[in-house]
Structures are given as structure tokens and as C-alpha cells.
Design an enzyme around this catalytic site. Structure first.
Site, short mmCIF file in Angstrom:
data_model
loop_
_atom_site.label_atom_id
_atom_site.label_comp_id
_atom_site.label_asym_id
_atom_site.label_seq_id
_atom_site.Cartn_x
_atom_site.Cartn_y
_atom_site.Cartn_z
N GLU A 141 0.82 -1.21 0.00
CA GLU A 141 0.00 0.00 0.00
C GLU A 141 0.85 1.26 0.00
O GLU A 141 1.67 1.45 0.91
CB GLU A 141 -0.90 0.02 1.25
N ASP A 176 -5.88 2.57 -1.18
CA ASP A 176 -6.53 3.37 -0.15
C ASP A 176 -6.95 4.69 -0.77
O ASP A 176 -6.11 5.49 -1.21
CB ASP A 176 -5.56 3.59 1.01
N GLN A 202 -9.46 0.58 0.64
CA GLN A 202 -9.82 1.21 1.91
C GLN A 202 -10.35 2.62 1.65
O GLN A 202 -10.07 3.23 0.61
CB GLN A 202 -8.61 1.28 2.84
N GLU A 238 -11.09 2.45 7.05
CA GLU A 238 -9.95 2.85 7.86
C GLU A 238 -10.05 4.35 8.16
O GLU A 238 -9.24 5.15 7.72
CB GLU A 238 -8.64 2.52 7.15
#
Length: 255
Positions: A141, A176, A202, A238
């Protein structure tokens, strides 16, 4: 329809960690993720999942000394033995808990340092070998340096190049939305271009990292795009609730 996983490291902090599983299930989530499970026996985590009827979406490999500032070990050649031990522990936990993906954190290092780049690539190959043998997916990530100063992997194109460069089907990108917007913007085009290589997604609002729908992005439109692109995995939540977790879940029922 998106499927969401509550991040228990950031959400439901009104409860003790082991009680967050049931709180997430009661709130309507079907899965959970968290940073690290290693403060508890893997069997205890697995029992919480069974009792609450939740699926495990993701957790991170051990990052080194988190309290001391470590944010992963993969790009740190001097700590290779520690990294390999961390991979082994994560795989052991994953085998008991059951998770489709483990996230390998990169660490604090200069992204332009050839030694760090080589160490990271070698570490990724090592982790890919171990996770493949165990039948577990592996994700990496990109993380923005505003939230994590000095983090090695801070560019989505660089991360994608690492993924495609090792050519392993089970090694994917963790996309993300919050980090993407801060690093590059162009979230929807990034999703479209990278979706074949995305293993996990996310979300959090930008810039405050609170509930979806409370920031500068049209999160509903992004969720619709993710559906249209055929993504079938979980979207990890998250984010830091602006208040009590349950009081901020209106976005979940409206999605």
C-alpha cells in the site's frame, strides 16, 4: 453493492479490542480488518470472528517496533532477519485466523535510495514466496507522507511497478482512497487503470480522515464506480469516527 469491513484499530474504540468484533457485527458489518492482531493469541481472534459471524478481510505483518517509530521493515536491509521472522509470524497467524490478504509495510526509508529499493524488492519476493506457499494473498500500500513522514512506498505508480515487476498473481495493490487523493488525486481514473491489480480497497474522508461522505470527495460516486468495475472484495473502513462510532454510521445504511 459494496461490502464493507470495519477497521477495529480505528473504529469502535469505545470498546476493548476483543469486544469490537461483536460491536461491528451489531452495527451491520460483515467483515473486519485491523492493523495488528499480535497482542492476542491467534486462536482468541479466530474465536471472536466465529462468535460474531464476521469474516476477516486483512491485517498487517508485524512492523517492527511500532511504538518506537518503525513502520515496517521491508526496505531496511539491516533488519532483514527481523523482517523474515515477522513474515513467518504473520503467516502463522493468518493460517489460524483465516484472511484473504496480508499487508506488508515498507518502512521508513528514502524511496530514491537504490539500496532501499533493492532491499524492498527482495523482501517482497521473499514475502510472496511465503504467502504463496500458505495460500494467502499479499498486498502493498502506498501511504502519504503527511500521515506517515518518511514512508518508503509513497507513490501509486511505483507500487504498481513493484506488483507487476515480480509477476505473482497473488500479489496485489492495496488501493486506499484517502492516500490516493492526498498523493495524486484522480481517484476514479486510478481505480480504472489499476483495478486488475487491486486486491483490497480502503476508504476515509479527505482531509480529516473521518466518515465517508464528510470530506471533499463524492464517496458514493466512487463506491458506484468500484461496483461498476466489478470489484468483489471488501472495502476497509480505515477512518477515525468524528464522534462515537455508532453515531456516525448513517453513511453505511445510505450507501
Amino acid at each position: 453493492m459494496p461490502r464493507f469491513a470495519a477497521n477495529l484499530s480505528m473504529m469502535f474504540n469505545e470498546y476493548d479490542f476483543l469486544d469490537r468484533f461483536q460491536a461491528a457485527a451489531d452495527a451491520g458489518f460483515e467483515a473486519v480488518e485491523y492493523l495488528f492482531p499480535y497482542d492476542h493469541p491467534a486462536e482468541t481472534i479466530a474465536a471472536c470472528l466465529r462468535k460474531s459471524g464476521l469474516q476477516q478481510a486483512l491485517f498487517n505483518m508485524p512492523p517492527g517496533n511500532w511504538a518506537g517509530g518503525d513502520r515496517g521493515l521491508a526496505a531496511l536491509p539491516a533488519r532483514r532477519a527481523e523482517f523474515e521472522a515477522a513474515v513467518g509470524l504473520a503467516v502463522d497467524y493468518a493460517g489460524i485466523i483465516g484472511t484473504p490478504y496480508l499487508h506488508m509495510m515498507a518502512g521508513i526509508a528514502d524511496a530514491g535510495d537504490e539500496i532501499a529499493v533493492r532491499a524492498y524488492r527482495e523482501a517482497l519476493i521473499f514475502a510472496a514466496d511465503r504467502t504463496e506457499q500458505a495460500g494467502i494473498g499479499l498486498v502493498i500500500e502506498p501511504i502519504n507522507r503527511r500521515d506517515m513522514p518518511g514512508y518508503f512506498l509513497n507513490d501509486f505508480d511505483q507500487a504498481l511497478a513493484f506488483v507487476t515487476g515480480i509477476g505473482r498473481q497473488h500479489v496485489k495493490l492495496q488501493f486506499d482512497i484517502y492516500h490516493r487523493q492526498i498523493l495524486h488525486g484522480d481517484v476514479v481514473m486510478g481505480l480504472r487503470a489499476m483495478m486488475p491489480h487491486i486486491g483490497h480497497i480502503q476508504v476515509a474522508s479527505v482531509p480529516k480522515r473521518n466518515e465517508p461522505g464528510t470530506g471533499e470527495l463524492n464517496d458514493r460516486a466512487i463506491f458506484a464506480e468500484i461496483d461498476a468495475l466489478g470489484y468483489s472484495g471488501f472495502i476497509g473502513c480505515e477512518y477515525r469516527p468524528a464522534g462515537r462510532t455508532e453515531e456516525g454510521l448513517g453513511w453505511l445504511t445510505e450507501t
